[in-house]
Enzyme design. Structure first.
Site, PDB file in Angstrom:
ATOM      1  N   HIS A 286       0.848  -1.189   0.000  1.00 43.26           N
ATOM      2  CA  HIS A 286       0.000   0.000   0.000  1.00 43.26           C
ATOM      3  C   HIS A 286       0.889   1.248   0.000  1.00 43.26           C
ATOM      4  CE1 HIS A 286      -4.072   1.529   0.261  1.00 43.26           C
ATOM      5  NE2 HIS A 286      -3.719   2.380   1.204  1.00 43.26           N
TER       6      HIS A 286
ATOM      7  N   THR B 138      -2.532   2.252  -4.999  1.00 38.04           N
ATOM      8  CA  THR B 138      -2.713   2.784  -3.648  1.00 38.04           C
ATOM      9  C   THR B 138      -3.518   4.076  -3.663  1.00 38.04           C
ATOM     10  OG1 THR B 138      -0.574   1.863  -3.027  1.00 38.04           O
ATOM     11  CG2 THR B 138      -1.488   3.561  -1.591  1.00 38.04           C
ATOM     12  N   GLU B 139      -4.558   4.134  -2.841  1.00 36.98           N
ATOM     13  CA  GLU B 139      -5.397   5.326  -2.671  1.00 36.98           C
ATOM     14  C   GLU B 139      -5.982   5.842  -3.999  1.00 36.98           C
ATOM     15  OE1 GLU B 139      -5.911   5.634   0.266  1.00 36.98           O
ATOM     16  OE2 GLU B 139      -4.114   5.244   1.445  1.00 36.98           O
ATOM     17  N   LEU B 140      -6.138   4.927  -4.971  1.00 36.73           N
ATOM     18  CA  LEU B 140      -6.654   5.249  -6.310  1.00 36.73           C
ATOM     19  C   LEU B 140      -5.775   6.260  -7.050  1.00 36.73           C
ATOM     20  CD1 LEU B 140     -10.533   5.442  -5.754  1.00 36.73           C
ATOM     21  CD2 LEU B 140      -9.150   3.496  -6.436  1.00 36.73           C
TER      22      LEU B 140
ATOM     23  N   TRP C  94      -8.370   9.530  -4.195  1.00 33.76           N
ATOM     24  CA  TRP C  94      -9.743   9.631  -3.699  1.00 33.76           C
ATOM     25  C   TRP C  94      -9.883  10.684  -2.605  1.00 33.76           C
ATOM     26  CZ3 TRP C  94     -10.860   9.323   1.410  1.00 33.76           C
ATOM     27  CH2 TRP C  94      -9.871   8.796   2.246  1.00 33.76           C
TER      28      TRP C  94
END
Length: 486
Positions: free
Chosen positions: A109, A145-147, A298
């Site tokens: 991540h 990761t985290e879009l 996001w």
């Protein structure tokens, strides 16, 4: 025909213990095992397990019409295997239905895609291997990761073999366009983009139990009506959220599980399907090219990366961490590599954020630290010890340029060896093929018959010769009588 594309995210970092300056060089174990066990076990029983059971029930009751995707980080899977193995068994049952797709992720991540393409590729590959080992699937769609996504990443993602990538439907990128279409990446048109419908996703994630919300209470039939009322040419509605939404962010008492389980029935009544991301990418053509010049995510109203890299503390930690990336990749110390993976989790940087969300909630709501500065200090102490361990294997006195030159030479030699091995293998196969053809063409020689010597006939046994009578001696001549003298 309209379809809903659900994907649920699961991630838990390895949280750090309190690590002081005087621990540097003396204590090489950085993680709070008690906290990690407690948190993931509690969230699993509160959210992950009942949510997975609901998904199984939805698939069974809809006779396979309900489909969804899961994106689970490698570091979360490691903890689940140790602390909540029964949840891994549930995930395997979901995989066995053939109706749940597992997405590609960065193993840790991490934010490697923003600074180190090589590390990014290695982490995604490591994650794919883990997914294939546990669930027997090879991911086809990437969820970074985290879009996080931008144009610069698209060619690499396509070259890694992925057909699509999931990212945020950010307003400043879309403009007047709708997120309810499939788009093509500007720098790699063959790569398709699936964009999160933020409004409909957040209605479930953040507003479901908010009694002050003008749409409260949210019911399954009302929600499906909203989706059905979108323009008919908008064929896909992407609903992306954390699995923690069910049972943790929205308590069981709010009716969130009943809401989730009722969606397939009302969707069927309105002629709405459920597709996995790979199905959406395969069935729908991209309607336009979408350019994303700067990284989006996001998070927050800005939908940028400032939640992790928005202040000097975060950037100092981020740059210090990746300054040793090349050296870590060279080493063969398994413990060092494991710590490297755990320290890359974006959560450590998120805890250092000083931003405040538009609704007034500070980022520290999810942080185990009292202040961002405390998070920074603890992380940098750990990182200092980690770098000492790296330097023991590859001294920092070697300049990066010199190290890069050495690495380039090593890589070139490795590629050359690989090429030669392939040539040797090819030649070996050719020789075997030629030998086989020669053997087929050459007439078979008849084996010479063995000449069996005739058996010698036994000579008849000789009768013993009769004994001859001894020869008679010849009689002595008779003496003449003497003449008479007158």
């Amino acid at each position: 025909m309209k379809a809903i594309c659900f994907y649920f995210q699961i991630h838990q970092p390895f949280r750090l213990k309190r690590y002081r300056f005087f621990d540097i060089g003396n204590d090489h174990y950085y993680f709070d095992d008690f906290a990690n066990d407690d948190i993931i076990t509690r969230i699993a029983h509160q959210s992950y397990i009942p949510a997975a059971q609901s998904l199984l029930k939805m698939i069974e009751e809809s006779k396979g019409m309900f489909r969804c995707a899961l994106s689970i980080t490698g570091v979360a899977l490691e903890q689940l295997e140790v602390y909540v193995p029964e949840f891994i068994d549930l995930l395997k049952k979901l995989a066995a239905t053939g109706k749940v797709e597992f997405l590609a992720e960065t193993y840790s991540h991490s934010l490697a895609s923003l600074t180190d393409p090589e590390e990014f590729a290695l982490q995604v590959k490591l994650h794919d291997k883990k997914i294939e080992e546990l669930f027997g699937q090879k991911p086809k769609v990437l969820r970074n990761t985290e879009l996080i996504y931008c144009d610069e990443m698209a060619p690499q993602i396509l070259a890694m073999g992925y057909k699509g990538v999931i990212t945020e439907g950010a307003k400043h990128i879309l403009g007047w366009k709708s997120p309810n279409y499939v788009y093509a990446a500007a720098t790699a048109p063959k790569l398709k983009l699936l964009l999160k419908n933020s409004k409909l996703s957040d209605d479930i994630s953040f507003r479901f139990s908010n009694t002050e919300w003008d749409a409260y209470p949210l019911t399954a039939d009302k929600y499906i009506d909203w989706i059905a009322s979108t323009p008919p040419e908008e064929q896909i509605v992407n609903l992306f959220m954390n699995l923690e939404t069910f049972g943790a962010l929205q308590a069981r008492e709010s009716g969130i599980f009943q809401f989730l389980e009722a969606l397939p029935r009302f969707a069927a009544e309105r002629g709405i399907d459920f597709w996995t991301p790979s199905e959406a990418v395969a069935k729908l053509k991209s309607v336009d090219i979408l350019s994303v010049m700067h990284p989006i995510s996001w998070a927050d109203e800005a939908r940028d990366t400032s939640a992790w890299l928005g202040n000097q503390l975060q950037n100092e930690a981020f740059n210090k961490l990746y300054s040793v990336a090349e050296r870590v990749r060279l080493c063969t110390d398994r413990r060092l590599k494991q710590d490297w993976n755990y320290l890359q989790a974006s959560d450590h940087l998120f805890y250092m954020s000083t931003k405040r969300r538009a609704d007034g909630e500070v980022h520290s709501h999810f942080s185990p630290y009292e202040t961002p500065f405390q998070a920074f200090t603890n992380y940098m102490n750990v990182l200092a010890d980690f770098i000492v361990r790296v330097e023991e294997q590859y001294p920092l006195s070697i300049e990066n340029e010199e190290l890069n030159a050495l690495l380039t030479t090593i890589r070139n030699q490795a590629r050359e060896i690989e090429t030669l091995n392939k040539e040797v293998e090819s030649m070996r196969r050719n020789v075997e093929h030629i030998n086989e053809e020669h053997a087929l063409r050459e007439p078979k020689k008849e084996e010479p018959k063995k000449v069996v010597a005739p058996k010698a006939e036994k000579a008849p046994a000789k009768k013993p010769a009769a004994k001859k009578a001894p020869a008679k001696k010849p009689a002595a001549p008779k003496k003449a009588a003497p003449k008479k003298t007158e």
